[in-house]
Design an enzyme around this catalytic site. Structure first.
Site, short mmCIF file in Angstrom:
data_model
loop_
_atom_site.label_atom_id
_atom_site.label_comp_id
_atom_site.label_asym_id
_atom_site.label_seq_id
_atom_site.Cartn_x
_atom_site.Cartn_y
_atom_site.Cartn_z
N TRP A 102 27.97 80.25 -21.98
CA TRP A 102 28.89 80.83 -22.97
C TRP A 102 28.45 80.56 -24.39
CZ3 TRP A 102 31.06 84.82 -21.48
CH2 TRP A 102 31.67 84.93 -20.21
N ASP A 172 34.83 77.47 -29.20
CA ASP A 172 35.31 78.37 -28.15
C ASP A 172 36.01 77.49 -27.12
OD1 ASP A 172 35.74 79.98 -25.96
OD2 ASP A 172 33.66 80.68 -25.78
N LYS A 196 42.51 81.91 -18.97
CA LYS A 196 42.12 80.77 -18.17
C LYS A 196 43.31 79.82 -18.02
CE LYS A 196 38.13 82.75 -18.54
NZ LYS A 196 37.05 82.41 -19.42
C1 LIG Z 1 35.91 83.34 -19.94
C2 LIG Z 1 35.16 82.82 -21.12
C3 LIG Z 1 34.61 83.69 -22.08
C4 LIG Z 1 34.69 85.19 -21.95
O1 LIG Z 1 35.94 85.68 -22.18
P1 LIG Z 1 36.22 87.26 -22.26
O2 LIG Z 1 37.69 87.33 -22.19
O3 LIG Z 1 35.54 87.91 -21.09
O4 LIG Z 1 35.69 87.76 -23.54
C5 LIG Z 1 33.97 83.13 -23.16
N1 LIG Z 1 33.87 81.81 -23.31
C6 LIG Z 1 34.38 80.94 -22.41
C7 LIG Z 1 34.25 79.48 -22.63
C8 LIG Z 1 35.04 81.44 -21.28
O5 LIG Z 1 35.56 80.58 -20.38
#
Ligand SMILES: *Cc1c(COP(=O)(O)O)cnc(C)c1O
Length: 360
Positions: A102, A172, A196
């Protein structure tokens, strides 16, 4: 049909009480005669929902007054572009720490909008640890330093708050926000997709320190300009109303359960149960550096990978789904976010124990 034990990495399991509440509200929210999906985003009903959700988010996370909480769309992947569009123009370049798939994607995307500098990486080790602070090579005049607080695919979590001095820290937090108390004041920007740990897909939470707004590149779409959205209360465009409403219900649930301190204890107990089993097993193993193991996404491998299919099939037969690891990582992954109960993790451990006895 009874509900499965859902180890999906996201969109992920939601608290059952939230789903019941949503079902009860479906046709007629609090006597309004409407479903939340049918409400004008500027009407009094949704205005209340938005305000309640904002205020719960602020109180649970302890968001200081000089920060704005935005509810946007596009998910964390869109933020990979939206964030640099808004921030990288301050000095033209930014530092990135890469600890998994990511954060690597984040850095690649940002390069379209300015200069990126790799401050630290764990790619050589196969993304099995978090680069320690002393390994971060930071530029004193970077627009920001970006890292991912929990690498959902590799199962690597940063258990400490990085210190980047005067340079704003950006995280993030898609897969571990709301899993434990957080000191928002240590960050410049925090962003997270909801799907999540705090709601359905469709809403992206962006927490921005107010002085960092107003530096957007001229190409920035208005709907993705933090300052424009802040001035309009996340209503420059129609916000993802239903996703915000469900997220509000999840936040109410977290508060009822005792807030983020209770979530932290709950999540630690579940993670300890599973890692302790893995550490004592001759048949299953986790490869992540011990100090950097994720409490949210527990990755593991079978010693004999020929048995992967049988393992997944047996789990499915007992109502446990979504245990296959990400295609780029292989192996298995159990995502055990806030909504996963201790009893469900115990059910998984019992199954793994049994599987080991049968096949070892
Ligand atoms: C799931 C996730 C993403 C991607 O999220 P989207 O909703 O598909 O844009 C990005 N970073 C992390 C850490 C994630 O767990």
């Amino acid at each position: 049909m009874s509900r499965v034990i859902n180890f999906s990495s996201g969109p992920a399991a939601l608290p059952e009480s939230v789903l019941h509440q949503a079902a009860a509200d479906m046709l007629n929210w609090r006597g309004s005669g409407m479903s939340v999906m049918e409400m004008s985003h500027r009407g009094p009903e949704f205005t209340d929902i938005l305000a309640e959700t904002q205020s719960l988010m602020r109180s649970l996370l302890g968001v200081p007054d000089h920060y704005t909480v935005l509810f946007l769309q596009g998910g964390a992947i869109a933020e990979n572009a939206i964030l640099p569009m808004n921030l990288i123009g301050r000095t033209g370049h930014a530092d990135y720490v890469v600890s998994g798939v990511w954060s690597q994607k984040s850095m690649q995307e940002a390069a379209k909008y300015g200069q990126t500098h790799l401050a630290a990486s764990s790619q050589d080790s196969g993304f099995l640890h978090m680069p320690t602070q002393d390994q971060w090579r930071l530029s004193p005049d970077a627009s920001y330093v970006h890292f991912c607080s929990n690498e959902t695919i590799g199962g690597v979590e940063c258990h400490w708050t990085p210190d980047t001095g005067a340079v704003p820290l950006v995280a993030d937090m898609s897969s571990n926000i709301m899993s434990a108390p957080l000191d928002v004041s240590r960050y410049g920007v925090i962003y997270a997709g909801a799907q999540k740990n705090m709601g359905p897909s469709g809403v992206t939470v962006v927490i921005v320190r107010n002085d960092l707004m107003g530096h957007a590149l001229p190409i920035t779409p208005s709907a993705f300009n933090y300052q424009t959205q802040a001035e309009q209360g996340s209503m420059y465009n129609t916000p993802p109303t239903y996703a915000i409403y469900i997220m509000g219900l999840v936040l109410q649930h977290i508060q009822l359960e005792g807030g983020l301190t209770a979530m932290q204890a709950h999540n630690q107990r579940k993670a300890d149960l599973l890692y302790d089993f893995l550490d004592h097993s001759q048949f299953f193993s986790n490869r992540v550096a011990r100090h950097d193991r994720s409490r949210m996404n527990v990755t593991f491998f079978l010693k004999n990978e020929d048995l992967n299919a049988a393992f997944l099939q047996g789990a499915q037969a007992q109502g446990m789904v979504q245990l296959r690891g990400h295609r780029s990582a292989g192996g298995m992954r159990a995502s055990i976010y806030n909504a996963m109960s201790y009893a469900s993790v115990q059910t998984l451990v019992n199954y793994m124990h049994q599987f080991e006895k049968t096949h070892a």
